[in-house]
Write an enzyme that holds these catalytic residues in place. Structure first.
Site, PDB file in Angstrom:
ATOM      1  N   ARG A  55     -16.856  27.375  39.054  1.00 20.68           N
ATOM      2  CA  ARG A  55     -17.396  28.614  38.522  1.00 20.68           C
ATOM      3  C   ARG A  55     -18.320  28.343  37.348  1.00 20.68           C
ATOM      4  O   ARG A  55     -18.179  27.347  36.638  1.00 20.68           O
ATOM      5  CB  ARG A  55     -16.268  29.566  38.135  1.00 20.68           C
ATOM      6  CG  ARG A  55     -15.349  29.067  37.073  1.00 20.68           C
ATOM      7  CD  ARG A  55     -13.987  29.724  37.122  1.00 20.68           C
ATOM      8  NE  ARG A  55     -14.011  31.094  36.616  1.00 20.68           N
ATOM      9  CZ  ARG A  55     -12.925  31.848  36.485  1.00 20.68           C
ATOM     10  NH1 ARG A  55     -11.735  31.355  36.854  1.00 20.68           N
ATOM     11  NH2 ARG A  55     -12.992  33.053  36.020  1.00 20.68           N
ATOM     12  N   SER A  95     -14.404  37.280  30.343  1.00 22.19           N
ATOM     13  CA  SER A  95     -14.749  37.430  31.766  1.00 22.19           C
ATOM     14  C   SER A  95     -13.605  38.081  32.528  1.00 22.19           C
ATOM     15  O   SER A  95     -12.425  37.801  32.274  1.00 22.19           O
ATOM     16  CB  SER A  95     -15.063  36.064  32.381  1.00 22.19           C
ATOM     17  OG  SER A  95     -16.156  35.458  31.723  1.00 22.19           O
ATOM     18  N   ARG A 150      20.631  62.241  33.238  1.00 21.43           N
ATOM     19  CA  ARG A 150      20.188  60.867  33.500  1.00 21.43           C
ATOM     20  C   ARG A 150      20.691  60.392  34.853  1.00 21.43           C
ATOM     21  O   ARG A 150      21.852  60.586  35.209  1.00 21.43           O
ATOM     22  CB  ARG A 150      20.698  59.922  32.418  1.00 21.43           C
ATOM     23  CG  ARG A 150      20.026  60.102  31.057  1.00 21.43           C
ATOM     24  CD  ARG A 150      20.663  59.194  30.026  1.00 21.43           C
ATOM     25  NE  ARG A 150      20.461  57.784  30.341  1.00 21.43           N
ATOM     26  CZ  ARG A 150      19.452  57.055  29.876  1.00 21.43           C
ATOM     27  NH1 ARG A 150      18.539  57.624  29.088  1.00 21.43           N
ATOM     28  NH2 ARG A 150      19.339  55.800  30.184  1.00 21.43           N
TER      29      ARG A 150
END
Length: 428
Positions: free
Chosen positions: A78, A87, A168
Site C-alpha cells: 500500500r 487513513s 429488569r
C-alpha cells in the site's frame, strides 16, 4: 465457471489490512499470539475456507509482508497516502481495488480477530454469492444494559436506553442486542467505489460470542492467548493428544554453542528450566526423545536426562518416521521441536511443531509455534507448556462430545419411553 448459469463466478478476494505503524502495540499484526503471528490466525481460516479466489494482505511493512507470504497470502504494497494514522480502511480497500481490476467482491477480514473460523467465512460467501446480498458484516449478540452518558458539569440524570429499571429482564428472558464486532466486512465492488462498506441489499452474520475476540479491545495479551487456545481455529485436522516429543539437541535443548577446552574436550550449556519441562512431559505420559546430527553421546551421558536419543543422525526425518512407526502413533500424536534447515521436513510432518525464537527462517516458516524463548534458554519448557495447553483443549473437546453423546442417549431413551407409552395406550 458457474455450472448453473454458465457465467464466470465473481472474483471474491479476502483482504487483510495490516499497517506497520500500530500505535498501541508496535507491529501488533505480526506479534506472536499463542505461538502464531496475529495475522496468521485469520489467514489460516481464510485459506482453509476454500471460498476465496485470492487472499491478500495490504501492508506498508517488509516484516509483515514476509509473514503474510509465509502463510500463503499475496501481498499488496500500500502507498504512504493510505498508510497514515488518519487513513481509513475504506481508503486502503479502494486503493487495492484500483490495482486489482479482476476483483468483484472484497472480504475485508480484520487481522485482530484471531478466533475467526472457516465455517463463518463459508456461510458469508454463500450470502454474497448465492443469496444476492451486496454487503454482509459480522455481529455478536450482547446482553448489556445501556445508560445515557452524563458528562462532567451537566446538571441532569442518566437515563436507561434499552431497559425499564422497574422490570429488569433476566438474561434468559431477553434476546439481547446485536453489535458489530469488526471481524469482517464483505462488500461488492460497486458499493466500495461509491464509498460504502455497508449498503445495498445488506445482511449481518451473527458470530458465536466465544469466537468474537478483538485484540484492539483485549489488550491484555495473555488473556487473549487463553481465549485463542480455547476457541481459536487450529487447522482442518482435529487435535489429538501428543504421545511423543522429539527435540533437536543443538539449538533447542542447548543454545548451539560448543566450548572447547585446551585439552580438546567439548562443553555445552543448558537451561535447568528445560530439564524441568522434560520431566513434566514425562509425568504427563509423553515420551521425550532427542536427536542430533553430531556425535554428542558423551554430553548426553553427562546430562543424565534418561531420554532415548539418536546421535550422528544423517536423516532426521527417517529417524522420526522409524520412531513414529515403532510406537504405533499417528502423526497427529507426534510433536517436534527443531531449529535448523535439517529440521524443516520433520516440522512439516509432525502434528505439532515448534521452534525457538532464534531458529532459522526456513524452520520458522515450517513451524506451527514460535517460542518467545531462544534455544538453550527455556524454549523446551515453553513448548512443553504449549503442548499442555493444547492437551487441555483436546480434553475439553472430548468432554463436550461426551456430554453431547449422553444428552443424545437421554433424548433417545425419552423418545423410546414415549413410544412405549403410546403403544401401551393403543393396546389398552
Amino acid at each position: 465457471m458457474d455450472a448453473g448459469e454458465g457465467k464466470p463466478q465473481p472474483h471474491l478476494a479476502a483482504l487483510v489490512l495490516a499497517r506497520g505503524g500500530s500505535k498501541g502495540i508496535p507491529l501488533k499484526n505480526i506479534k506472536l499470539l499463542a505461538g502464531v503471528p496475529l495475522i496468521g490466525w485469520v489467514l489460516r481460516a481464510a485459506i482453509d475456507a476454500g471460498v476465496f479466489h485470492s487472499i491478500w494482505v495490504s501492508t506498508d511493512h517488509e516484516e509483515i509482508e514476509k509473514v503474510a507470504k509465509q502463510f500463503g497470502a499475496q501481498v499488496h504494497r500500500r502507498s504512504p497516502e493510505v498508510s497514515q494514522d488518519s487513513s481509513t480502511s475504506l481508503e486502503a480497500i479502494r486503493e487495492f481495488l484500483n490495482h486489482h481490476h479482476e476483483v468483484d467482491i472484497v472480504g475485508n477480514i480484520q487481522a485482530t480477530s484471531p478466533c475467526l473460523h472457516p465455517s463463518d467465512l463459508i456461510k458469508v460467501a454463500d450470502l454474497i454469492q448465492k443469496e444476492g446480498f451486496d454487503s454482509v458484516f459480522s455481529v455478536v449478540r450482547r446482553h448489556q444494559f445501556r445508560w445515557s452518558e452524563v458528562k462532567k458539569g451537566e446538571n441532569k440524570m442518566t437515563e436507561p436506553q434499552n431497559l425499564n429499571p422497574a422490570k429488569r429482564y433476566r438474561r434468559q428472558d431477553w434476546p439481547g442486542e446485536l453489535y458489530e464486532n469488526g471481524s469482517f466486512y464483505f462488500a461488492k465492488r460497486h458499493l466500495i467505489e461509491k464509498g460504502y462498506l455497508q449498503g445495498g441489499k445488506m445482511a449481518y452474520y451473527e458470530m458465536r460470542a466465544e469466537h468474537s475476540v478483538d485484540i484492539d479491545i483485549d489488550i491484555d495479551w495473555p488473556i487473549a492467548e487463553q481465549r485463542v487456545l480455547s476457541f481459536g481455529y487450529f487447522g482442518k485436522e482435529p487435535l489429538k493428544e501428543v504421545k511423543l516429543l522429539v527435540c533437536s539437541i543443538e539449538g533447542c535443548l542447548t543454545n548451539g554453542r560448543i566450548y572447547v577446552t585446551e585439552d580438546h574436550k567439548e562443553m555445552v550449556s543448558y537451561d535447568y528450566r528445560d530439564i524441568v519441562g522434560i520431566d513434566l512431559l514425562k509425568k504427563r505420559g509423553i515420551q521425550v526423545r532427542l536427536i542430533s546430527e553430531r556425535d554428542c553421546s558423551k554430553t548426553l551421558s553427562a546430562m543424565q536426562l534418561g531420554c532415548v536419543a539418536k546421535v550422528s543422525a544423517t536423516n532426521k526425518l527417517q529417524v522420526l518416521k522409524d520412531w513414529q512407526e515403532d510406537m504405533g502413533l499417528s502423526w497427529k500424536e507426534v510433536a517436534y521441536l527443531g531449529n535448523e534447515e535439517s529440521d524443516v521436513e520433520c516440522l512439516k510432518q509432525a502434528g505439532m511443531s515448534g521452534v525457538p525464537a532464534d531458529a532459522c527462517a526456513a524452520a520458522q516458516k515450517a513451524a506451527g509455534y514460535i517460542c518467545k524463548s531462544s534455544g538453550g534458554c527455556g524454549a523446551v519448557r515453553e513448548f512443553a507448556e504449549h503442548i499442555f495447553l493444547l492437551l487441555e483443549k483436546v480434553n475439553s473437546a472430548r468432554k463436550q462430545m461426551g456430554e453431547m453423546s449422553s444428552a443424545e442417549k437421554e433424548m433417545g431413551g425419552n423418545e423410546n419411553s414415549r413410544r412405549g407409552n403410546k403403544e401401551l395406550m393403543k393396546k389398552e
